[in-house]
Design an enzyme around this catalytic site. Structure first.
Site, PDB file in Angstrom:
ATOM      1  N   ARG A  36       0.422 -10.692 -13.948  1.00 37.47           N
ATOM      2  CA  ARG A  36      -0.164  -9.721 -14.880  1.00 37.47           C
ATOM      3  C   ARG A  36      -0.186 -10.261 -16.311  1.00 37.47           C
ATOM      4  O   ARG A  36      -1.069  -9.902 -17.090  1.00 37.47           O
ATOM      5  CB  ARG A  36       0.609  -8.405 -14.822  1.00 37.47           C
ATOM      6  CG  ARG A  36       0.232  -7.567 -13.603  1.00 37.47           C
ATOM      7  CD  ARG A  36       1.003  -6.271 -13.559  1.00 37.47           C
ATOM      8  NE  ARG A  36       0.430  -5.354 -12.575  1.00 37.47           N
ATOM      9  CZ  ARG A  36       0.969  -4.196 -12.243  1.00 37.47           C
ATOM     10  NH1 ARG A  36       2.100  -3.803 -12.816  1.00 37.47           N
ATOM     11  NH2 ARG A  36       0.388  -3.415 -11.365  1.00 37.47           N
ATOM     12  N   LYS A 197       2.596   3.579   6.345  1.00 43.53           N
ATOM     13  CA  LYS A 197       2.430   5.010   6.586  1.00 43.53           C
ATOM     14  C   LYS A 197       1.014   5.516   6.387  1.00 43.53           C
ATOM     15  O   LYS A 197       0.362   5.193   5.397  1.00 43.53           O
ATOM     16  CB  LYS A 197       3.359   5.779   5.657  1.00 43.53           C
ATOM     17  CG  LYS A 197       4.820   5.595   6.021  1.00 43.53           C
ATOM     18  CD  LYS A 197       5.679   6.411   5.107  1.00 43.53           C
ATOM     19  CE  LYS A 197       7.113   6.451   5.614  1.00 43.53           C
ATOM     20  NZ  LYS A 197       7.940   7.296   4.745  1.00 43.53           N
ATOM     21  N   GLY A 354      -0.416  -2.118  -4.176  1.00 44.82           N
ATOM     22  CA  GLY A 354       0.925  -2.231  -3.617  1.00 44.82           C
ATOM     23  C   GLY A 354       1.301  -3.648  -3.239  1.00 44.82           C
ATOM     24  O   GLY A 354       1.080  -4.587  -4.001  1.00 44.82           O
ATOM     25  N   GLY A 377      -1.075   1.224  -7.751  1.00 48.98           N
ATOM     26  CA  GLY A 377      -1.471   2.633  -7.632  1.00 48.98           C
ATOM     27  C   GLY A 377      -2.892   2.905  -8.117  1.00 48.98           C
ATOM     28  O   GLY A 377      -3.610   3.712  -7.520  1.00 48.98           O
TER      29      GLY A 377
END
Ligand code: 3PG
Ligand code: MG
Length: 397
Positions: A36, A197, A354, A377
């Protein structure tokens, strides 16, 4: 692109408030991944080259509105100076007399980094008074923090309404890549959606059904879809309570003409441990005492064949328990195939969100993708079709 860019701002001699996302991981008190930090270099260097004086605003972790020593941005200074190749000064607060004096005294050719904006409660509440206090540090505002654009905070959203505002080069690149992948893509478009998930990906799947031609589902979330079809997944990670939601997604996909691709064979083991004895079985033949830990080789071959006929791939999430060998095999093989097609000029590949980048980096594939987002996110919310407040504020100016 409907926002202003650096091309539209007069930068010479001006203090430029640049919202960056340098929320980077640390190990032993040092920056352990400077991706980043390297990503904001083009914007900061361009401002310097135009004679502007960059004042960097950023958050670090989640200090919840008060100073937390371990979450000081000072830890990023060596990595920032190394990446930028110019001296980087530090202001111990992001508002107030000292910060204003430091911004005012910043010499040409140097950069000022201000302390964690989230040390003040007004950052996350987007308090106008806090926004005004930030605005006093500069004359124009550049937002280069796509990965924080899902937050309607003072430094990501409020400032765009207080100062002449524009997108930085990283923000521009992220928006262009995402538009190329989903807003106006070359078809067929395949979304690869993996991860543990389904619960965290329901909104995303719901949005993608209407936008892409095929969705390849992998990782633990595939187990929930298999179980929803009445398949016994043994001891696999599975959200049994989401069987109804999974069936609804399958029905909606069918109605929309979007093909959901589930594994037909899987890698199973009795333990999630490096080198655990594993075997390949049909997706409906997981032994009762075993866990599905990766997508199987027949399914991977099928995914590769699909890539060969696609023009665009959007990737979020691993196809298996990639952190532990050998359960990284499907993710690695499919990612390498996508990277090969990208290098051959046959496929546009965009990945993000993520731990996706870590999963795709392990095989070296990510570096060969068309674009890898710096966002977690924010990338997910964008895939969900949500408006990102930081982007919306730039578009409104
Ligand atoms: C990120 O790391 O994804 C961004 O910096 C946003 O951080 P946040 O989830 O704490 O808002
Ligand atoms: Mg210019």
């Amino acid at each position: 692109m409907t926002c202003k860019t650096l091309d539209d701002l007069d930068l010479a001699g001006r203090r430029v408030l640049v919202r960056v996302d340098i929320n980077v991981p640390l190990r032993d008190g040092r920056v352990s991944d400077d991706t980043r930090i390297r990503a904001i270099v083009p914007t900061v260097r361009e401002i310097l080259a135009e004679g502007g004086r960059p004042v960097l605003l950023a958050h670090f972790g989640r200090p919840k509105g008060q100073p937390v020593a371990e979450l000081s941005l000072a830890v990023t200074l060596p990595a920032l100076a190394a990446a930028l190749g110019v001296p980087v000064r530090f202001a111990a607060d992001c508002i107030g007399a000292e910060a204003e004096a430091a911004a005012g005294a910043l010499p040409a050719g140097e950069v000022l980094l201000c302390e964690n904006t989230r040390f003040h409660p007004g950052e996350e509440t987007n308090d106008p008074a806090f926004g005004q206090a930030l605005a006093r540090l500069g004359e124009v505002y550049v937002n280069d923090a796509f990965s924080a654009a899902h937050r309607a905070h003072a430094s990501t959203e409020g400032l765009a309404r207080l100062l002449p505002a524009a997108a930085g080069r990283l923000m521009q690149a992220e928006l262009a890549a995402l538009a190329g992948a989903l807003t106006d893509p070359q078809r067929p478009v395949i979304a690869v959606i993996g991860g543990a998930k389904v619960s965290t990906k329901l909104a995303l799947l719901g949005n993608l059904i209407a936008r892409v031609d095929q969705i390849v589902i992998g990782g633990g979330m595939a187990n929930t879809f298999l179980a929803a079809q009445g398949i016994d997944v043994g001891k696999s990670l599975c959200e049994h309570d989401l069987a109804g939601a999974a069936r609804e997604i399958m029905a909606r996909a069918q109605a929309a003409g979007c093909e959901l691709v589930l594994p037909t064979d899987v890698v199973v083991a009795r333990a999630l441990e490096a080198g655990a004895a594993s075997e390949v079985v049909a997706a409906d033949a997981c032994p009762p005492d075993a866990m599905i830990l990766d997508t199987g080789p027949v399914s991977v071959a099928d995914i590769k064949a699909r890539f060969a006929h696609a023009r665009t791939v959007v990737w979020n999430g691993p196809l298996g328990a990639f952190e532990i060998e050998p359960f990284n095999a499907a993710t690695d093989a499919a990612a390498r195939a996508a990277a090969d097609l990208t290098e051959a000029g046959r496929l546009l590949t965009v990945a993000g969100g993520g731990d996706t980048v870590a999963a795709l980096n392990a095989s070296g594939a990510a570096a060969r993708f068309s674009y890898v987002s710096t966002a977690g996110g924010a990338f997910l919310e964008w895939l969900e079709g949500k408006t990102l407040p930081g982007v919306a504020a730039l578009e409104a100016t």
